[in-house]
Scaffold this active site. Structure first.
Site, PDB file in Angstrom:
ATOM      1  N   TRP A 139     -11.735  12.129   8.189  1.00  0.00           N
ATOM      2  CA  TRP A 139     -10.330  11.769   8.416  1.00  0.00           C
ATOM      3  C   TRP A 139     -10.010  10.469   7.696  1.00  0.00           C
ATOM      4  O   TRP A 139     -10.788   9.537   7.722  1.00  0.00           O
ATOM      5  CB  TRP A 139     -10.051  11.582   9.909  1.00  0.00           C
ATOM      6  CG  TRP A 139      -8.658  11.109  10.137  1.00  0.00           C
ATOM      7  CD1 TRP A 139      -7.493  11.816   9.974  1.00  0.00           C
ATOM      8  CD2 TRP A 139      -8.248   9.796  10.552  1.00  0.00           C
ATOM      9  NE1 TRP A 139      -6.411  11.029  10.253  1.00  0.00           N
ATOM     10  CE2 TRP A 139      -6.844   9.784  10.615  1.00  0.00           C
ATOM     11  CE3 TRP A 139      -8.948   8.625  10.871  1.00  0.00           C
ATOM     12  CZ2 TRP A 139      -6.101   8.651  10.967  1.00  0.00           C
ATOM     13  CZ3 TRP A 139      -8.231   7.503  11.243  1.00  0.00           C
ATOM     14  CH2 TRP A 139      -6.826   7.521  11.294  1.00  0.00           C
ATOM     15  N   GLU A 151      -4.629  -7.543   4.624  1.00  0.00           N
ATOM     16  CA  GLU A 151      -3.800  -6.440   5.131  1.00  0.00           C
ATOM     17  C   GLU A 151      -3.021  -6.949   6.344  1.00  0.00           C
ATOM     18  O   GLU A 151      -3.551  -7.671   7.184  1.00  0.00           O
ATOM     19  CB  GLU A 151      -4.702  -5.274   5.545  1.00  0.00           C
ATOM     20  CG  GLU A 151      -3.931  -4.058   6.026  1.00  0.00           C
ATOM     21  CD  GLU A 151      -4.856  -2.913   6.433  1.00  0.00           C
ATOM     22  OE1 GLU A 151      -6.054  -3.172   6.691  1.00  0.00           O
ATOM     23  OE2 GLU A 151      -4.389  -1.771   6.486  1.00  0.00           O
ATOM     24  N   GLU A 160     -14.072  -1.176   5.872  1.00  0.00           N
ATOM     25  CA  GLU A 160     -13.451  -1.398   7.186  1.00  0.00           C
ATOM     26  C   GLU A 160     -14.304  -0.841   8.315  1.00  0.00           C
ATOM     27  O   GLU A 160     -14.179  -1.292   9.446  1.00  0.00           O
ATOM     28  CB  GLU A 160     -12.025  -0.834   7.234  1.00  0.00           C
ATOM     29  CG  GLU A 160     -11.949   0.672   7.201  1.00  0.00           C
ATOM     30  CD  GLU A 160     -10.517   1.203   7.202  1.00  0.00           C
ATOM     31  OE1 GLU A 160      -9.661   0.605   6.545  1.00  0.00           O
ATOM     32  OE2 GLU A 160     -10.274   2.222   7.868  1.00  0.00           O
ATOM     33  N   ASP A 165      -5.152   3.891  -0.046  1.00  0.00           N
ATOM     34  CA  ASP A 165      -6.316   4.122   0.816  1.00  0.00           C
ATOM     35  C   ASP A 165      -6.703   5.600   0.759  1.00  0.00           C
ATOM     36  O   ASP A 165      -5.931   6.466   1.187  1.00  0.00           O
ATOM     37  CB  ASP A 165      -5.946   3.722   2.257  1.00  0.00           C
ATOM     38  CG  ASP A 165      -7.153   3.658   3.183  1.00  0.00           C
ATOM     39  OD1 ASP A 165      -8.219   4.172   2.794  1.00  0.00           O
ATOM     40  OD2 ASP A 165      -7.020   3.092   4.287  1.00  0.00           O
ATOM     41  N   ARG A 225       0.859  -1.181   0.000  1.00  0.00           N
ATOM     42  CA  ARG A 225       0.000   0.000   0.000  1.00  0.00           C
ATOM     43  C   ARG A 225       0.893   1.228   0.000  1.00  0.00           C
ATOM     44  O   ARG A 225       1.848   1.310   0.765  1.00  0.00           O
ATOM     45  CB  ARG A 225      -0.886  -0.007   1.247  1.00  0.00           C
ATOM     46  CG  ARG A 225      -1.956   1.058   1.214  1.00  0.00           C
ATOM     47  CD  ARG A 225      -2.752   1.093   2.497  1.00  0.00           C
ATOM     48  NE  ARG A 225      -2.131   1.924   3.500  1.00  0.00           N
ATOM     49  CZ  ARG A 225      -2.753   2.436   4.569  1.00  0.00           C
ATOM     50  NH1 ARG A 225      -4.048   2.154   4.767  1.00  0.00           N
ATOM     51  NH2 ARG A 225      -2.125   3.186   5.434  1.00  0.00           N
ATOM     52  N   TYR A 285      -3.236  11.232   7.038  1.00  0.00           N
ATOM     53  CA  TYR A 285      -3.414   9.814   7.341  1.00  0.00           C
ATOM     54  C   TYR A 285      -2.406   8.937   6.575  1.00  0.00           C
ATOM     55  O   TYR A 285      -2.195   9.125   5.385  1.00  0.00           O
ATOM     56  CB  TYR A 285      -4.829   9.353   6.966  1.00  0.00           C
ATOM     57  CG  TYR A 285      -4.915   7.853   6.956  1.00  0.00           C
ATOM     58  CD1 TYR A 285      -4.988   7.155   8.156  1.00  0.00           C
ATOM     59  CD2 TYR A 285      -4.826   7.130   5.770  1.00  0.00           C
ATOM     60  CE1 TYR A 285      -4.991   5.775   8.176  1.00  0.00           C
ATOM     61  CE2 TYR A 285      -4.827   5.746   5.779  1.00  0.00           C
ATOM     62  CZ  TYR A 285      -4.908   5.077   6.979  1.00  0.00           C
ATOM     63  OH  TYR A 285      -4.891   3.704   6.996  1.00  0.00           O
ATOM     64  N   GLU A 294      -8.955   2.130  -2.036  1.00  0.00           N
ATOM     65  CA  GLU A 294      -9.792   1.822  -0.863  1.00  0.00           C
ATOM     66  C   GLU A 294     -10.513   3.065  -0.354  1.00  0.00           C
ATOM     67  O   GLU A 294      -9.940   4.163  -0.366  1.00  0.00           O
ATOM     68  CB  GLU A 294      -8.869   1.263   0.230  1.00  0.00           C
ATOM     69  CG  GLU A 294      -9.571   0.994   1.541  1.00  0.00           C
ATOM     70  CD  GLU A 294      -8.579   0.651   2.655  1.00  0.00           C
ATOM     71  OE1 GLU A 294      -7.414   0.334   2.348  1.00  0.00           O
ATOM     72  OE2 GLU A 294      -8.981   0.716   3.815  1.00  0.00           O
ATOM     73  N   ARG A 352     -13.797  -5.034   2.682  1.00  0.00           N
ATOM     74  CA  ARG A 352     -12.717  -4.689   3.618  1.00  0.00           C
ATOM     75  C   ARG A 352     -13.028  -5.002   5.085  1.00  0.00           C
ATOM     76  O   ARG A 352     -12.226  -4.713   5.968  1.00  0.00           O
ATOM     77  CB  ARG A 352     -12.408  -3.189   3.483  1.00  0.00           C
ATOM     78  CG  ARG A 352     -11.661  -2.841   2.244  1.00  0.00           C
ATOM     79  CD  ARG A 352     -10.196  -3.207   2.366  1.00  0.00           C
ATOM     80  NE  ARG A 352      -9.499  -2.350   3.304  1.00  0.00           N
ATOM     81  CZ  ARG A 352      -8.566  -2.766   4.156  1.00  0.00           C
ATOM     82  NH1 ARG A 352      -8.228  -4.044   4.220  1.00  0.00           N
ATOM     83  NH2 ARG A 352      -7.966  -1.916   4.966  1.00  0.00           N
ATOM     84  N   HIS A 398      -9.227   6.789   2.408  1.00  0.00           N
ATOM     85  CA  HIS A 398      -9.705   7.072   3.759  1.00  0.00           C
ATOM     86  C   HIS A 398     -10.901   8.015   3.815  1.00  0.00           C
ATOM     87  O   HIS A 398     -10.934   8.958   4.630  1.00  0.00           O
ATOM     88  CB  HIS A 398      -8.543   7.576   4.642  1.00  0.00           C
ATOM     89  CG  HIS A 398      -8.502   6.886   5.967  1.00  0.00           C
ATOM     90  ND1 HIS A 398      -8.826   7.505   7.142  1.00  0.00           N
ATOM     91  CD2 HIS A 398      -8.196   5.616   6.290  1.00  0.00           C
ATOM     92  CE1 HIS A 398      -8.710   6.641   8.137  1.00  0.00           C
ATOM     93  NE2 HIS A 398      -8.332   5.487   7.641  1.00  0.00           N
TER      94      HIS A 398
HETATM   95  O1  KDG Z   1      -8.591   2.306  13.617  1.00  0.00           O
HETATM   96  C1  KDG Z   1      -8.564   2.905  12.369  1.00  0.00           C
HETATM   97  C2  KDG Z   1      -7.502   2.280  11.516  1.00  0.00           C
HETATM   98  O2  KDG Z   1      -7.579   0.899  11.616  1.00  0.00           O
HETATM   99  C3  KDG Z   1      -7.641   2.659  10.069  1.00  0.00           C
HETATM  100  O3  KDG Z   1      -7.519   4.035   9.959  1.00  0.00           O
HETATM  101  C4  KDG Z   1      -6.599   1.942   9.256  1.00  0.00           C
HETATM  102  O4  KDG Z   1      -7.600   2.661   7.208  1.00  0.00           O
HETATM  103  C5  KDG Z   1      -6.937   1.849   7.807  1.00  0.00           C
HETATM  104  C6  KDG Z   1      -6.437   0.676   7.090  1.00  0.00           C
HETATM  105  O5  KDG Z   1      -6.781   0.570   5.927  1.00  0.00           O
HETATM  106  O6  KDG Z   1      -5.728  -0.110   7.688  1.00  0.00           O
HETATM  107 MG    MG Z   2      -8.343   1.801   5.377  1.00  0.00          MG
END
Ligand code: KDG
Ligand code: MG
Length: 412
Positions: free
Chosen positions: A412, A349, A272, A220, A147, A159, A246, A293, A222
């Site tokens: 975020w 992951e 996620e 990602d 990644r 992030y 992602e 995810r 995010h």
């Molecule tokens: O707790 C939040 C994290 O696990 C997250 O921000 C991590 O986005 C993430 C990832 O893809 O691992």
């Molecule tokens: Mg993520």
């Protein structure tokens, strides 16, 4: 046979973890991960104050019925706290069942569908030079899929970028990025989508030029883009052949992915922060994503995630289970057993846990040639060293948050 004891164990070796430990009347122990990053104690209370007493005396063999009982009898369904609590019970019961059967959990789930699980690691850098170094480090650790997260000129902290810090007192372990910071207040980061959209394709171009076309690369987003911005990014990254993009849009608005899908062939992964099979109904039916995810830990355990992934399989959608350090070794082991057994495994992951975490959680998994394997010990293959866990009391920690240049709160 029945459940004799249910203990909720909170420990913070390198970060906070919540573990449910069930003990049966004939002495079999099962573990389940209930860690919800930044909101850990809410799940502790859900379990200790509302669930533990319901488990004592129950027949530990009836996993499906226990899942349905906890889900339906609460009346208040879904949500991360509820589903993490149910997941912990579910995984602990699967651990007990597999130990009682004398086999590794993946055998109970149907046996191995592959030799190991291809896993991706997190490379990052504020600059391309730092990023290249991080990619090389990951390749040296054996990662065969990576990644890529990059700093953006003009933004101070975003992030996914490693701080280069080693965890205090944990010499030798370098975290790629541990976003939850210990302290009484969350840290503020900054964000500007236009700068990011301009910069990121140049990063992927540089990475492809340096590392060639073969290396599977992921990214990602995010949750920070609008649908049209995400579509723009997906399109501009097409020449760099991503394994996936992602969380390109906020997870709440699933219809957003229709627009993204119409405009780009970059594969999409999301989920996620989803907790249930119902969060995916539209996404599966309309084939708006390529990878699921969700983690075992946050999506109701093995019982529910297995059903979800089997529904996904009919649309050629594969697994890409969440595996940052906030999924404990117990949660990671559950993911590995499930990933080994299902047909539509995609990728796992994998962020390496710290040395102290690995002393608290004794594990049998192996990491070889970029592949994970849960090992062949009966059950999950994880033991919790309660004495070691007791050395590390809970420490308040928060995930960061984002503000735009004018002070507006942003995802975020
Ligand atoms: O707790 C939040 C994290 O696990 C997250 O921000 C991590 O986005 C993430 C990832 O893809 O691992
Ligand atoms: Mg993520």
């Amino acid at each position: 046979m029945s459940i004799l004891a249910a203990d909720v164990i909170v420990t913070s070796p390198d970060r906070n973890f919540v573990t449910l430990k069930l003990t049966t009347t004939d002495g079999v122990i099962g573990l389940g991960d209930a860690t919800l990053n930044g909101r850990e104690l809410a799940v502790v209370s859900y379990l200790r104050d509302h669930v533990v007493q319901l488990l004592i005396g129950r027949d530990e063999r009836n996993i499906e019925d226990t899942w349905q009982f906890l889900y339906r009898s609460a009346y208040w369904r879904r949500g991360p706290v509820t589903m993490a609590a149910i997941a912990a019970v579910d995984v602990a019961l699967w651990d007990i069942k597999a130990k009682s059967a004398g086999m590794p959990l993946y055998q109970l789930l149907g046996g191995a569908s592959r030799e190991g699980l291809l896993a991706y690691g997190h490379a990052s850098g504020r600059t391309n030079a730092e990023l290249f170094e991080s990619i090389l480090e990951h390749r040296a650790q054996g990662f065969r899929a990576i990644r890529v997260q990059s700093g953006v000129p003009g933004l101070k902290a975003i992030y996914g970028i490693a701080s280069n810090a080693t965890s205090a007192g944990n010499a030798g372990v370098r975290y790629d990025h541990e976003p939850a910071q210990r302290g009484a207040q969350p840290v503020q980061e900054d964000w500007d989508t236009r700068s990011y959209l301009r910069h990121l394709p140049t990063v992927f171009e540089a990475v492809r030029n340096e590392f060639g076309p073969e290396l599977p690369l992921l990214h990602d987003g995010h949750h920070r883009m609008t649908p049209i911005q995400a579509a723009t990014l997906g399109k501009s990254l097409e020449p760099y052949d991503l394994f996936w993009l992602e969380d390109c849009t906020p997870a709440e608005n699933q219809e957003a992915l229709r627009l993204v899908r119409r405009h780009t062939t970059t594969p999409l992964a999301i989920g996620e922060i989803f907790n249930t099979v119902w969060d995916y109904q539209l996404l599966l039916r309309e084939q708006l994503i390529d990878y699921v995810r969700s983690s075992v830990t946050h999506a109701g355990g093995i019982t529910q995630l297995k059903k979800l992934l089997e529904s996904a399989a009919q649309y050629q959608i594969k697994s890409g289970m969440h595996g940052p350090t906030d999924i404990s070794p117990v949660g990671m082991a559950a993911a590995m057993h499930l990933g080994l057994a299902i047909h539509n495994f995609g990728i796992q992951e994998y962020m390496v846990h710290g040395a102290r975490t690995n002393e608290v959680f004794e594990q049998t998994f192996t990491w070889r040639d970029g592949m994970l394997h849960p090992g062949d010990a009966p059950g999950l293959g994880v033991d919790l060293n309660v004495d070691e866990a007791g050395k590390y009391p809970y420490a308040q920690a928060y995930l960061p948050y984002n503000r735009l240049a004018d002070g507006t709160m942003h995802d975020w």
